[in-house]
Design an enzyme around this catalytic site. Structure first.
Site, PDB file in Angstrom:
ATOM      1  N   THR A  23      -5.764  17.462   0.428  1.00 41.44           N
ATOM      2  CA  THR A  23      -6.363  18.326   1.503  1.00 41.44           C
ATOM      3  C   THR A  23      -7.816  18.273   1.371  1.00 41.44           C
ATOM      4  OG1 THR A  23      -4.269  19.383   1.423  1.00 41.44           O
ATOM      5  CG2 THR A  23      -6.179  20.834   2.486  1.00 41.44           C
ATOM      6  N   ASN A  36      -8.337  17.833  -4.756  1.00 46.95           N
ATOM      7  CA  ASN A  36      -8.135  19.287  -4.772  1.00 46.95           C
ATOM      8  C   ASN A  36      -8.732  20.022  -6.060  1.00 46.95           C
ATOM      9  OD1 ASN A  36      -7.149  19.284  -2.081  1.00 46.95           O
ATOM     10  ND2 ASN A  36      -4.894  19.415  -2.800  1.00 46.95           N
TER      11      ASN A  36
HETATM   12 ZN    ZN Z   1      -3.432  18.679   3.160  1.00 45.28          ZN
END
Ligand code: ZN
Length: 568
Positions: free
Chosen positions: A98, A119
């Site tokens: 993400t 992340n």
């Molecule tokens: Zn994501």
């Protein structure tokens, strides 16, 4: 202006540092501050420029999901499908998570240049026992931990589109909302006027800032739903074929859930279409409160919708749960665009995803993909490190290895002597290469030795994909690549049935859609990249930025003879 104070806090940061260095430069410590290159001074945006950029990320919205559901869209997606459609855009890098995925969208550069490799990464010199650093935390703040971060943009080494626009047109507002803190920061950057994310049943904001009335009103609205609970969603007729109970061990039964919400369950609210509805509702309130797109300067509104990701992780992308989510997301996007249309705002929309995903192997195996399997839990750095400590007799130095999950970066402890470090590295490479689920292992010098690739991202070698996620000082001593079809979640758990983050195209390939009123629509199946978004939007806004600002290229989003890149 209540938010000016915050902007002035970070303005010195923007002004003080040098421009982030080229991809191969070693990062000095302390890290360089991001700085927007100086564009020529202009009073106001060109007359033809849209007044509002709406940058939307749908978290875990793979190109495969888009292809599967586009026939059913009648709401917001139907509108976007009448614009410029690139069904095959790439998060070109290997670390398809993400934070990195969102970092490429509005900076226009790969993680190898913006520094957001994952992340979480690991700093073997950190005083923390677990050595873990979260992508949007200020770990120098004593109140911060990777699990409970003080949210900060300090790790993002380049500016975002919203910052370039603010620099060119100082009246411009840069606003970002999402369920996730990291997506707010990655899309908004360092100079965010308003930024909100969801935490424990409410939208919250940066340390030292207060909630604006719009955010307070949204919190009141969602507080009521969370307190009372809510009935299940109806299932659209076309979700019938997706409805099939499947047992996935500890995670229970997936494939039949319609999101009946019991009272006082803020986390069940989060893992449901209601999270995106609330995020878009807050975005709508902010448009009204701040009069976004209604001032002299172009504003940038970033909206990252997280429910597709939470639902993908919790139930896999191929069940009834995702089908209902697709229907609701389409409907909620439609309502949001309708509001902008009613206000008569001249806006340009861009929608893409931070990464894709792949379904639960238990379902893949009965649906035409018998090779799908779960990763061996013994591939985790902790288990590998314990095995090597025994094998090499290094038992007095604490954990030998640091890392997250069963693929990606592995870091060797700095408590070891040079000789021990080399011993551990050699033994680790040998052990990993012998494992039947491992596709490739690359050491940091092997990765650093090649340049960041250009050209068709579909054709990049695995090492080239890994190179685009490599940043010295943050990347590991070694990167592990698992074979195609190996699910990175070794054991399914509640909320964690599937994962992503691999080098394979089911995780890298995402849709990219642009829409603006009056723009001639078209579909272009040739591969493009998410680093192309920022230069494409910059051109639409008439921003003139120095050559080399972006890794990506400008995409002409006008299907007619006009060239939206002509201004560049
Ligand atoms: Zn994501």
């Amino acid at each position: 202006m209540r938010f000016r104070a915050f902007a002035s806090l970070i303005a010195p940061l923007l002004a003080a540092g040098a421009v982030a260095g080229p991809a191969d430069a070693r990062p000095p410590k302390p890290e360089p501050a991001a700085r927007a290159p100086e564009p020529p001074a202009e009073e106001a945006a060109p007359a033809h420029a849209p007044k509002l950029v709406v940058a939307i990320a749908v978290d875990q919205f793979s190109a495969d999901l888009f292809a599967q559901y586009r026939q059913h869209y009648t709401g917001g997606f139907a509108k976007l499908l009448s614009g410029a459609v690139f069904p095959s855009a790439f998060q070109s890098h290997s670390g398809t998570e993400t934070c990195p995925g969102h970092s490429t969208m509005l900076t226009g550069v790969h993680p190898s240049r913006n520094g957001i490799i994952a992340n979480n990464w690991f700093d073997p010199d950190s005083p923390r026992p677990d050595k873990q650093i979260y992508c949007v935390e200020d770990e120098n703040d004593p109140a911060s931990s990777a699990k409970n971060p003080v949210v900060s943009p300090r790790h993002l080494l380049v500016p975002t589109l919203g910052e370039y626009v603010k620099k060119a047109y100082p009246g411009s507002r840069n606003v970002a909302v999402s369920a996730k803190d990291r997506t707010v920061v990655m899309m908004g950057g360092h100079a965010i006027d308003e930024g909100y994310w969801y935490l424990g049943g409410q939208f919250t904001t940066f340390k030292g800032k207060t909630l604006s009335p719009a955010a307070q009103a949204e919190n009141e609205a969602i507080g009521k739903v969370i307190h009372d609970g809510a009935p299940p969603y109806d299932s659209p007729e076309w979700c019938g074929p997706r409805t099939m109970p499947l047992n996935v061990g500890e995670a229970g039964t997936i494939g039949i859930y319609r999101y009946a919400l019991g009272p006082d369950l803020p986390d069940s609210f989060r893992v449901s279409p209601r999270m995106d509805a609330a995020t878009l509702d807050l975005a709508t309130r902010l448009v009204d409160q701040d009069k976004l797109g209604q001032g002299p300067a172009t504003d940038v509104l970033s909206v990252s919708l997280s429910a597709t990701d939470y639902i993908g992780h919790g139930y896999g992308p191929q069940g009834l749960e995702m089908c209902i989510q697709q229907a609701e997301l389409d409907r909620n996007l439609g309502a949001f665009f309708e509001h902008l249309d009613k206000l008569g705002i001249d806006y340009v929309v861009e929608l893409t995803a931070d990464h894709g995903g792949i379904d639960a192997p238990e379902r893949l195996q009965i649906q035409g993909y018998p090779q799908a399997q779960r990763a061996d839990a013994a591939l985790s750095p902790q288990v590998l490190g314990d095995a090597l400590a025994k094998q090499l007799g290094i038992t007095d130095k604490g954990p030998l290895l640091f890392g997250e999950g069963v693929s990606g970066d592995i870091y060797i402890s700095h408590a070891l002597s040079r000789e021990q470090h080399d011993q551990v590295l050699a033994a680790l490479v040998q052990k990993l290469k012998a494992h039947k689920q491992v596709e490739a292992v690359f050491t940091a010098p092997e990765i650093a030795a090649i340049p960041v690739a250009q050209g068709n991202p579909q054709d990049w070698s695995i090492l080239q994909r890994v190179r685009a996620s490599y940043y010295p000082g943050r990347s590991g001593d070694l990167v592990v690549v698992l074979k195609r079809g190996v699910q990175t979640t070794p054991v399914p758990k509640s909320g964690g049935v599937t994962g992503h983050g691999t080098v394979w195209d089911y995780d890298r390939r995402v849709p990219l859609l642009f829409w603006r009123k009056g723009l001639a629509g078209f579909e272009q199946p040739a591969p493009v990249e998410t680093v192309d978004i920022a230069p494409s939007l910059a051109a639409v806004l008439g921003l003139k930025l120095p050559a080399g600002t972006f890794d990506g290229r400008c995409l002409d989003i006008d299907g007619g003879p006009d060239d939206s890149c002509a201004a560049q």
